[in-house]
Design a protein around this motif. Structure first.
Motif, PDB file in Angstrom:
ATOM      1  N   GLN A  13     -10.661  -5.920  -0.186  1.00  0.00           N
ATOM      2  CA  GLN A  13      -9.327  -5.448  -0.558  1.00  0.00           C
ATOM      3  C   GLN A  13      -9.323  -3.924  -0.406  1.00  0.00           C
ATOM      4  O   GLN A  13      -9.966  -3.214  -1.173  1.00  0.00           O
ATOM      5  N   LEU A  14      -8.595  -3.411   0.600  1.00  0.00           N
ATOM      6  CA  LEU A  14      -8.676  -2.003   0.951  1.00  0.00           C
ATOM      7  C   LEU A  14      -7.312  -1.338   0.898  1.00  0.00           C
ATOM      8  O   LEU A  14      -6.316  -1.898   1.374  1.00  0.00           O
ATOM      9  N   LEU A  15      -7.279  -0.139   0.339  1.00  0.00           N
ATOM     10  CA  LEU A  15      -6.060   0.669   0.275  1.00  0.00           C
ATOM     11  C   LEU A  15      -6.233   1.895   1.158  1.00  0.00           C
ATOM     12  O   LEU A  15      -7.172   2.673   0.972  1.00  0.00           O
ATOM     13  N   ASP A  16      -5.321   2.061   2.111  1.00  0.00           N
ATOM     14  CA  ASP A  16      -5.316   3.228   3.005  1.00  0.00           C
ATOM     15  C   ASP A  16      -4.187   4.149   2.565  1.00  0.00           C
ATOM     16  O   ASP A  16      -3.014   3.887   2.832  1.00  0.00           O
ATOM     17  N   LEU A  17      -4.557   5.238   1.871  1.00  0.00           N
ATOM     18  CA  LEU A  17      -3.575   6.150   1.277  1.00  0.00           C
ATOM     19  C   LEU A  17      -3.166   7.237   2.258  1.00  0.00           C
ATOM     20  O   LEU A  17      -4.013   7.837   2.915  1.00  0.00           O
ATOM     21  N   GLY A  18      -1.866   7.507   2.328  1.00  0.00           N
ATOM     22  CA  GLY A  18      -1.391   8.485   3.295  1.00  0.00           C
ATOM     23  C   GLY A  18      -1.754   8.039   4.696  1.00  0.00           C
ATOM     24  O   GLY A  18      -2.256   8.818   5.506  1.00  0.00           O
ATOM     25  N   CYS A  19      -1.466   6.772   4.984  1.00  0.00           N
ATOM     26  CA  CYS A  19      -1.992   6.131   6.198  1.00  0.00           C
ATOM     27  C   CYS A  19      -1.418   6.715   7.482  1.00  0.00           C
ATOM     28  O   CYS A  19      -1.993   6.524   8.559  1.00  0.00           O
ATOM     29  N   GLY A  20      -0.263   7.418   7.398  1.00  0.00           N
ATOM     30  CA  GLY A  20       0.358   7.895   8.631  1.00  0.00           C
ATOM     31  C   GLY A  20       0.716   6.710   9.516  1.00  0.00           C
ATOM     32  O   GLY A  20       1.264   5.707   9.054  1.00  0.00           O
ATOM     33  N   GLU A  21       0.371   6.802  10.787  1.00  0.00           N
ATOM     34  CA  GLU A  21       0.681   5.730  11.726  1.00  0.00           C
ATOM     35  C   GLU A  21      -0.422   4.681  11.808  1.00  0.00           C
ATOM     36  O   GLU A  21      -0.401   3.826  12.681  1.00  0.00           O
ATOM     37  N   GLY A  22      -1.397   4.763  10.901  1.00  0.00           N
ATOM     38  CA  GLY A  22      -2.295   3.628  10.703  1.00  0.00           C
ATOM     39  C   GLY A  22      -3.652   3.667  11.356  1.00  0.00           C
ATOM     40  O   GLY A  22      -4.312   2.638  11.451  1.00  0.00           O
ATOM     41  N   ARG A  23      -4.140   4.838  11.781  1.00  0.00           N
ATOM     42  CA  ARG A  23      -5.389   4.845  12.540  1.00  0.00           C
ATOM     43  C   ARG A  23      -6.570   4.293  11.742  1.00  0.00           C
ATOM     44  O   ARG A  23      -7.461   3.661  12.321  1.00  0.00           O
ATOM     45  N   HIS A  24      -6.604   4.504  10.419  1.00  0.00           N
ATOM     46  CA  HIS A  24      -7.694   3.937   9.635  1.00  0.00           C
ATOM     47  C   HIS A  24      -7.396   2.508   9.190  1.00  0.00           C
ATOM     48  O   HIS A  24      -8.311   1.711   8.991  1.00  0.00           O
ATOM     49  N   THR A  25      -6.125   2.185   9.062  1.00  0.00           N
ATOM     50  CA  THR A  25      -5.745   0.804   8.762  1.00  0.00           C
ATOM     51  C   THR A  25      -6.240  -0.139   9.845  1.00  0.00           C
ATOM     52  O   THR A  25      -6.764  -1.221   9.562  1.00  0.00           O
ATOM     53  N   PHE A  26      -6.093   0.250  11.107  1.00  0.00           N
ATOM     54  CA  PHE A  26      -6.374  -0.658  12.216  1.00  0.00           C
ATOM     55  C   PHE A  26      -7.834  -1.115  12.222  1.00  0.00           C
ATOM     56  O   PHE A  26      -8.123  -2.298  12.424  1.00  0.00           O
ATOM     57  N   GLU A  27      -8.770  -0.199  12.008  1.00  0.00           N
ATOM     58  CA  GLU A  27     -10.182  -0.585  12.049  1.00  0.00           C
ATOM     59  C   GLU A  27     -10.526  -1.491  10.866  1.00  0.00           C
ATOM     60  O   GLU A  27     -11.273  -2.464  11.018  1.00  0.00           O
ATOM     61  N   ALA A  28      -9.991  -1.175   9.688  1.00  0.00           N
ATOM     62  CA  ALA A  28     -10.250  -2.029   8.527  1.00  0.00           C
ATOM     63  C   ALA A  28      -9.681  -3.433   8.751  1.00  0.00           C
ATOM     64  O   ALA A  28     -10.322  -4.447   8.431  1.00  0.00           O
ATOM     65  N   TYR A  29      -8.481  -3.495   9.312  1.00  0.00           N
ATOM     66  CA  TYR A  29      -7.840  -4.779   9.579  1.00  0.00           C
ATOM     67  C   TYR A  29      -8.620  -5.562  10.630  1.00  0.00           C
ATOM     68  O   TYR A  29      -8.801  -6.781  10.510  1.00  0.00           O
ATOM     69  N   ARG A  30      -9.099  -4.857  11.647  1.00  0.00           N
ATOM     70  CA  ARG A  30      -9.900  -5.522  12.685  1.00  0.00           C
ATOM     71  C   ARG A  30     -11.160  -6.149  12.101  1.00  0.00           C
ATOM     72  O   ARG A  30     -11.607  -7.209  12.540  1.00  0.00           O
ATOM     73  N   ARG A  31     -11.707  -5.512  11.079  1.00  0.00           N
ATOM     74  CA  ARG A  31     -12.921  -6.031  10.432  1.00  0.00           C
ATOM     75  C   ARG A  31     -12.638  -7.171   9.448  1.00  0.00           C
ATOM     76  O   ARG A  31     -13.568  -7.724   8.876  1.00  0.00           O
ATOM     77  N   GLY A  32     -11.372  -7.459   9.226  1.00  0.00           N
ATOM     78  CA  GLY A  32     -11.027  -8.564   8.343  1.00  0.00           C
ATOM     79  C   GLY A  32     -10.693  -8.170   6.928  1.00  0.00           C
ATOM     80  O   GLY A  32     -10.551  -9.039   6.053  1.00  0.00           O
ATOM     81  N   ALA A  33     -10.558  -6.861   6.659  1.00  0.00           N
ATOM     82  CA  ALA A  33     -10.154  -6.424   5.329  1.00  0.00           C
ATOM     83  C   ALA A  33      -8.673  -6.705   5.105  1.00  0.00           C
ATOM     84  O   ALA A  33      -7.866  -6.660   6.035  1.00  0.00           O
ATOM     85  N   HIS A  34      -8.317  -7.030   3.864  1.00  0.00           N
ATOM     86  CA  HIS A  34      -6.914  -7.158   3.477  1.00  0.00           C
ATOM     87  C   HIS A  34      -6.427  -5.756   3.115  1.00  0.00           C
ATOM     88  O   HIS A  34      -6.868  -5.172   2.125  1.00  0.00           O
ATOM     89  N   VAL A  35      -5.529  -5.214   3.926  1.00  0.00           N
ATOM     90  CA  VAL A  35      -5.202  -3.789   3.857  1.00  0.00           C
ATOM     91  C   VAL A  35      -3.789  -3.563   3.327  1.00  0.00           C
ATOM     92  O   VAL A  35      -2.826  -4.156   3.821  1.00  0.00           O
ATOM     93  N   VAL A  36      -3.693  -2.691   2.333  1.00  0.00           N
ATOM     94  CA  VAL A  36      -2.410  -2.130   1.924  1.00  0.00           C
ATOM     95  C   VAL A  36      -2.345  -0.715   2.482  1.00  0.00           C
ATOM     96  O   VAL A  36      -3.211   0.126   2.179  1.00  0.00           O
ATOM     97  N   SER A  37      -1.352  -0.448   3.311  1.00  0.00           N
ATOM     98  CA  SER A  37      -1.178   0.858   3.948  1.00  0.00           C
ATOM     99  C   SER A  37      -0.039   1.579   3.248  1.00  0.00           C
ATOM    100  O   SER A  37       1.108   1.125   3.299  1.00  0.00           O
ATOM    101  N   LEU A  38      -0.346   2.699   2.588  1.00  0.00           N
ATOM    102  CA  LEU A  38       0.655   3.392   1.778  1.00  0.00           C
ATOM    103  C   LEU A  38       0.962   4.770   2.341  1.00  0.00           C
ATOM    104  O   LEU A  38       0.059   5.525   2.698  1.00  0.00           O
ATOM    105  N   ASP A  39       2.259   5.080   2.404  1.00  0.00           N
ATOM    106  CA  ASP A  39       2.686   6.385   2.893  1.00  0.00           C
ATOM    107  C   ASP A  39       4.104   6.643   2.381  1.00  0.00           C
ATOM    108  O   ASP A  39       4.819   5.705   1.997  1.00  0.00           O
ATOM    109  N   LEU A  40       4.516   7.914   2.380  1.00  0.00           N
ATOM    110  CA  LEU A  40       5.885   8.259   2.020  1.00  0.00           C
ATOM    111  C   LEU A  40       6.854   8.061   3.185  1.00  0.00           C
ATOM    112  O   LEU A  40       8.060   7.981   2.989  1.00  0.00           O
ATOM    113  N   SER A  41       6.316   8.006   4.412  1.00  0.00           N
ATOM    114  CA  SER A  41       7.159   7.955   5.602  1.00  0.00           C
ATOM    115  C   SER A  41       7.465   6.515   6.018  1.00  0.00           C
ATOM    116  O   SER A  41       6.565   5.764   6.394  1.00  0.00           O
TER     117      SER A  41
END
Length: 235
Positions: free
Chosen positions: A16-44
């Motif tokens: 269970q992974l939280l990507d804070l200030g994810c922007g357009e998701g560059r760190h979300t993508f690798e975590a998701y590729r590895r099978g993590a359940h990702v919450v991507s949070l940003d103001l934008s």
């Protein structure tokens, strides 16, 4: 372009992974590729829409393992709309330097992290950042720009005050330091030498040639653009 070491953060299927200030998701993508359940949070909203588009494309390509989940969330790092102790891993990459009340943001990271959970916080490193500030006010003095320059020891102290143990440090993106120094030196203008260095960076990211990988690995401890703090919430 990843700033942190996912193996060191132990991101795996089911995390269970939280990507804070994810922007357009560059760190979300690798975590998701590895099978993590990702919450991507940003103001934008726009950046979150881009992140969702790309994770949707990953789904269509069958990249993440079956059953892996991702969700975009609009939120402020200083007051996360998330329950206590709800994540195994938290990433906050290149975001704290934009926040005046960084202590509240770090306290929120500690709050939502499960006991025994791991976090990685990355910020611009003191020396490369100091050079950028000296060369150009435009680099940082703008709406949403950088409000401070961190020393790693100062950030580690802030994390300890929030109840997080500092377990290790890394450095990344030495070649990007040179790019930003050039850009700042030329007044943030898109000059031929800046464009040439940018093409080098794109080529390096896409092709990952051995020569530039070895060069950056050697230079990262000296002039890496980013410093990475690896942290643990005591069990």
């Amino acid at each position: 372009m990843l700033t942190l070491d996912y193996d060191r953060l132990d991101v795996r299927a089911g995390t269970q992974l939280l990507d804070l200030g994810c922007g357009e998701g560059r760190h979300t993508f690798e975590a998701y590729r590895r099978g993590a359940h990702v919450v991507s949070l940003d103001l934008s909203h726009a950046d979150l829409a881009t992140t969702r588009t790309w994770t949707g494309a990953m789904d269509l390509a069958g990249e993440p393992p079956a059953g892996t989940r991702t969700a975009p969330v609009v939120g402020d790092l200083r007051a996360l709309p998330l329950p206590d102790a709800s994540f195994d891993r938290v990433i906050a990459s290149e975001v704290l330097e934009h926040i005046v009340d960084d202590a509240s943001a770090v306290a929120e990271i500690a709050r939502v992290l499960k006991p025994g959970g791991l976090a990685a916080i990355t910020v611009p490193r003191w020396l490369p950042e100091r050079i950028c500030w000296a060369l150009s006010d435009t680099y940082h003095a703008n709406e949403g720009g950088h409000v401070r320059i961190y020393r790693a020891s100062e950030l580690a102290g802030l994390c300890r005050d929030a109840g997080l143990e500092h377990t290790g440090t890394g450095h990344a993106h030495a070649l990007h330091s040179v790019y930003w120094w050039l850009k700042c030196f030329f007044g943030m203008e898109d000059t031929p030498i800046v464009r040439a260095w940018h093409r080098l960076l794109v080529w390096d990211i896409v092709k990952k040639p051995r020569a530039t990988r070895l060069a950056e690995r050697a230079l990262n401890p000296l002039i890496g653009k980013s410093v990475v703090l690896y942290l643990r919430k005591p069990a």
